[in-house]
Design a protein around this motif. Structure first.
Motif, PDB file in Angstrom:
ATOM      1  N   PHE A  13       0.847  -1.196   0.000  1.00 57.42           N
ATOM      2  CA  PHE A  13       0.000   0.000   0.000  1.00 57.42           C
ATOM      3  C   PHE A  13       0.880   1.243   0.000  1.00 57.42           C
ATOM      4  N   LYS A  14       0.417   2.253  -0.749  1.00 61.54           N
ATOM      5  CA  LYS A  14       1.105   3.550  -0.707  1.00 61.54           C
ATOM      6  C   LYS A  14       0.467   4.404   0.364  1.00 61.54           C
ATOM      7  N   LYS A  15       1.264   5.270   0.975  1.00 64.98           N
ATOM      8  CA  LYS A  15       0.716   6.030   2.098  1.00 64.98           C
ATOM      9  C   LYS A  15      -0.317   7.069   1.659  1.00 64.98           C
ATOM     10  N   GLU A  16      -0.169   7.617   0.439  1.00 68.12           N
ATOM     11  CA  GLU A  16      -1.149   8.611  -0.022  1.00 68.12           C
ATOM     12  C   GLU A  16      -2.533   7.975  -0.115  1.00 68.12           C
ATOM     13  N   ASP A  17      -2.567   6.724  -0.624  1.00 66.54           N
ATOM     14  CA  ASP A  17      -3.845   6.020  -0.723  1.00 66.54           C
ATOM     15  C   ASP A  17      -4.426   5.764   0.653  1.00 66.54           C
TER      16      ASP A  17
ATOM     17  N   GLY B  35      -8.638   6.699   4.717  1.00 68.26           N
ATOM     18  CA  GLY B  35      -8.912   6.776   6.151  1.00 68.26           C
ATOM     19  C   GLY B  35      -8.378   5.595   6.926  1.00 68.26           C
ATOM     20  N   ALA B  36      -7.280   5.005   6.469  1.00 64.76           N
ATOM     21  CA  ALA B  36      -6.682   3.903   7.216  1.00 64.76           C
ATOM     22  C   ALA B  36      -5.897   4.459   8.401  1.00 64.76           C
ATOM     23  N   SER B  37      -5.719   3.628   9.399  1.00 58.49           N
ATOM     24  CA  SER B  37      -5.063   4.114  10.610  1.00 58.49           C
ATOM     25  C   SER B  37      -4.397   2.950  11.321  1.00 58.49           C
ATOM     26  N   GLY B  38      -3.681   3.274  12.366  1.00 61.19           N
ATOM     27  CA  GLY B  38      -3.085   2.236  13.201  1.00 61.19           C
ATOM     28  C   GLY B  38      -1.944   1.510  12.522  1.00 61.19           C
TER      29      GLY B  38
ATOM     30  N   ARG C 294       1.027   2.520   9.750  1.00 60.62           N
ATOM     31  CA  ARG C 294       2.433   2.511  10.160  1.00 60.62           C
ATOM     32  C   ARG C 294       3.246   1.523   9.328  1.00 60.62           C
ATOM     33  N   GLY C 295       2.596   0.459   8.866  1.00 63.34           N
ATOM     34  CA  GLY C 295       3.292  -0.516   8.033  1.00 63.34           C
ATOM     35  C   GLY C 295       3.819   0.094   6.755  1.00 63.34           C
ATOM     36  N   SER C 296       3.168   1.184   6.278  1.00 61.69           N
ATOM     37  CA  SER C 296       3.594   1.826   5.039  1.00 61.69           C
ATOM     38  C   SER C 296       4.517   3.002   5.299  1.00 61.69           C
ATOM     39  N   GLY C 297       5.195   3.001   6.416  1.00 63.38           N
ATOM     40  CA  GLY C 297       6.213   4.015   6.654  1.00 63.38           C
ATOM     41  C   GLY C 297       5.702   5.358   7.125  1.00 63.38           C
TER      42      GLY C 297
ATOM     43  N   ASN D 285       8.526  -1.232   3.645  1.00 61.30           N
ATOM     44  CA  ASN D 285       8.114  -1.639   2.307  1.00 61.30           C
ATOM     45  C   ASN D 285       6.605  -1.481   2.093  1.00 61.30           C
ATOM     46  N   GLY D 286       5.828  -1.535   3.180  1.00 57.57           N
ATOM     47  CA  GLY D 286       4.380  -1.380   3.064  1.00 57.57           C
ATOM     48  C   GLY D 286       3.658  -2.649   2.675  1.00 57.57           C
ATOM     49  N   ASP D 287       4.287  -3.810   2.837  1.00 58.25           N
ATOM     50  CA  ASP D 287       3.608  -5.059   2.484  1.00 58.25           C
ATOM     51  C   ASP D 287       3.053  -5.747   3.729  1.00 58.25           C
ATOM     52  N   VAL D 288       2.490  -6.943   3.522  1.00 61.43           N
ATOM     53  CA  VAL D 288       1.852  -7.659   4.617  1.00 61.43           C
ATOM     54  C   VAL D 288       2.865  -7.994   5.714  1.00 61.43           C
TER      55      VAL D 288
END
Lengths: 376, 172
Positions: free
Chosen positions: A216-220, A225-228, A232-235, A261-264
């Protein structure tokens, strides 16, 4: 001639995608959740999530109950991290009432909320193992969760739905037996965490299964409205406990882990590191426990003054928020609950499209959704 | 992937109000601000909600990138939409309110600006009967679809199931 005709016939047919129905009773969905996926071979074209199987109309019930009568229902939102839900609701009502919470009560709240966070993340650890085909992590996770639940049982009297935190503090002070249990737990648990890391986090099969899946990209994530831990996984080093401190979190030292890296796999590692940080907070809070009252004096029937506000906290899955409208009556006029799972499941179509159907389960699992919190 | 850091920042509500007021004046949007319990509230016309959200989201200085919460409140005479926005960059929060007609509530969808508003708006549509213009997919979300009326409106009464206690028959 015959074969030629058939060829023309198959060419004229519209390209049809196969419809795969997933759930509502599937162990990987973490509750009663269903999605309908259109697949082209193994690739997902689009996904239609179907929710509402666990809708209990909690927001409508809140309008017909007094503030204190509604409090037990808050536990039933995200039942894996019930104390965090209670904390957020109590903070919202206390902010409306302008009640000051004693320092000892704030510290006890931090202790139980963080212990509950560890328990919730251990469920995630077990479920993630299950989703990748390993059964051992589930047993390991639940074994240590059991220790935490028995500690919370001594503290709060309940194991899953506590009804422990109340307006102005907590319902009872820490008993001596809790300290005994925690001293044991404190020695054993870091060893167990190292064993988890050796067994699962560093396992080559596990890493290969989860790396570079569901990036996932952080802008998306901001836009959805993702959180938590998902964010944080996406940097994104963002934690409500740091940015908008509540209940005295500014007094404790802890790090906010982020993924690179933003992956699982990053979201998994973030949660495992959060367990360590939560343990750090609990140790600090118990070592520097201030003396004093555990409950402030609050009226038996609460009538907050007219007004409205939005209060949020860092629950186990992400940002949990309560928007409360008060008109000076003993019932809330309107109470909206913003839950992290609702926002995360709403982005499922965006996230899963283009991925393989085999990856769908781990991507959904990496959100760590709870349907009780999604459907409300 | 770069790591973006967000740390604790002191927030003065007057800064938020003055910054937004300036931008809103330039875009000719009427606003009125007030504070309650250290939170900023802002009331605007229902027609300009989408324009205002787009302004707050796209402006580099304000950068309200995050929709915390979207809800509606039924005040019987009128309905009200509430948008809680958050700016990561400045650690600013704002609650935007817009009044709607109770008989014929209509509002523009903000899904173009905040895609996270998608399900929140669907929920408001089925719970309050608000017509959301420009929403891509307004199907029922949480309810089965067999309710009479809109459940979160004040005129919707909960019919409690009457349960009678029947004592067990005695054995003779």
């Amino acid at each position: 001639m015959f074969y030629g005709e058939q060829e023309i016939l198959t060419e004229d047919l519209p390209k049809d995608y196969m419809e795969v129905n997933f759930g509502p009773h599937h162990p990987s969905t973490h509750g009663v959740f269903r999605f309908i996926a259109n697949v082209d071979g193994e690739k997902i074209i689009n996904v239609e999530p179907v929710i509402g199987y666990l809708h209990r109309g909690i927001e409508k019930i809140a309008e017909n109950r007094t503030y204190i009568q509604f409090k037990p229902l808050v536990d039933r939102l995200d039942y894996t991290g019930a104390l965090n839900n209670e904390l957020c609701y109590c903070l919202a009502v206390e902010k409306l009432m302008e009640t000051e919470v004693p320092e000892r009560a704030q510290a006890i709240r931090v202790v139980c909320a963080e212990l509950n966070r560890i328990a919730a993340h251990l469920i995630f650890f077990g479920a993630m193992g299950l989703e990748t085909g390993a059964f051992t992590p589930l047993l390991f996770g639940f074994l240590d969760r059991e220790n935490i639940l028995s500690m919370l049982e001594v503290l709060a009297g309940g194991r899953l739905t506590f009804n422990y935190i109340t307006f102005g503090g907590v319902r009872q002070d820490i008993p001596a037996r809790f300290h005994e249990k925690f001293e044991k737990f404190r020695k054993i648990f870091p060893v167990k965490l190292k064993r988890f890391a050796d067994l699962i986090s560093g396992n080559e099969i596990f890493i290969n299964r989860l790396k570079n899946v569901g990036i996932f990209k952080k802008e998306d994530l901001f836009n959805w409205g993702a959180s938590g831990p998902t964010l944080r996984g996406s940097g994104v080093r963002f934690d409500i406990r740091k940015v908008e401190p509540y209940s005295g979190y500014e007094k404790y030292e802890f790090d906010v882990p982020v993924g690179s890296n933003g992956d699982v796999y990053d979201r998994y590692l973030v949660r495992m590191e959060e367990i360590r940080q939560s343990l750090r907070i609990v140790e600090q809070a118990l070592d520097s426990m201030p003396s004093g009252e555990h409950l402030a004096k609050v009226p038996r029937v609460l009538k907050p003054p007219e007004g409205e506000l939005y209060m949020r906290n860092e629950a186990t899955k992400g940002e949990l928020g309560f928007y409360i409208v008060s008109r000076g009556e003993k019932n809330p006029y309107r109470l909206k609950i913003r839950t992290p799972s609702f926002s995360h499941i709403s982005m499922l179509n965006f996230v899963l499209s283009g991925n393989y159907i085999a990856d769908a389960i781990v991507i959904l699992g990496s959100f760590d959704t709870v349907m009780g919190s999604c459907d409300r | 992937m770069e790591v973006t850091e967000y740390k604790y920042k002191e927030v003065d509500n007057k800064d938020i109000i003055s910054a937004i007021e300036k931008k809103a004046e330039e875009a000719r949007i009427k606003t009125s601000f007030w504070e309650f319990r250290n939170q900023v509230f802002c009331e605007i016309d229902a027609d300009s909600v989408k324009k205002f959200c787009r302004l707050l989201n796209s402006d580099a200085e304000l950068s309200f990138e995050y929709l915390k919460c979207l809800t509606a409140v039924d005040y019987i005479d009128y309905l009200e939409m509430v948008y809680c926005l958050y700016s990561f960059k400045n650690n600013w929060s704002i609650n935007i309110k817009a009044k709607l007609n109770a008989m014929n509530p209509r509002i523009d969808s903000v899904t173009d600006v905040y895609r996270g508003a998608d399900w929140h708006e669907r929920e408001m549509a089925e719970m309050f009967g608000i017509k959301i213009k420009g929403h891509p997919n307004l199907k029922p979300l949480l309810l089965a679809g067999d309710e009479a009326g809109f459940p979160l409106r004040k005129n919707f009464e909960i019919k409690w199931e009457e349960r009678q206690y029947i004592p067990p028959e005695k054995f003779e």
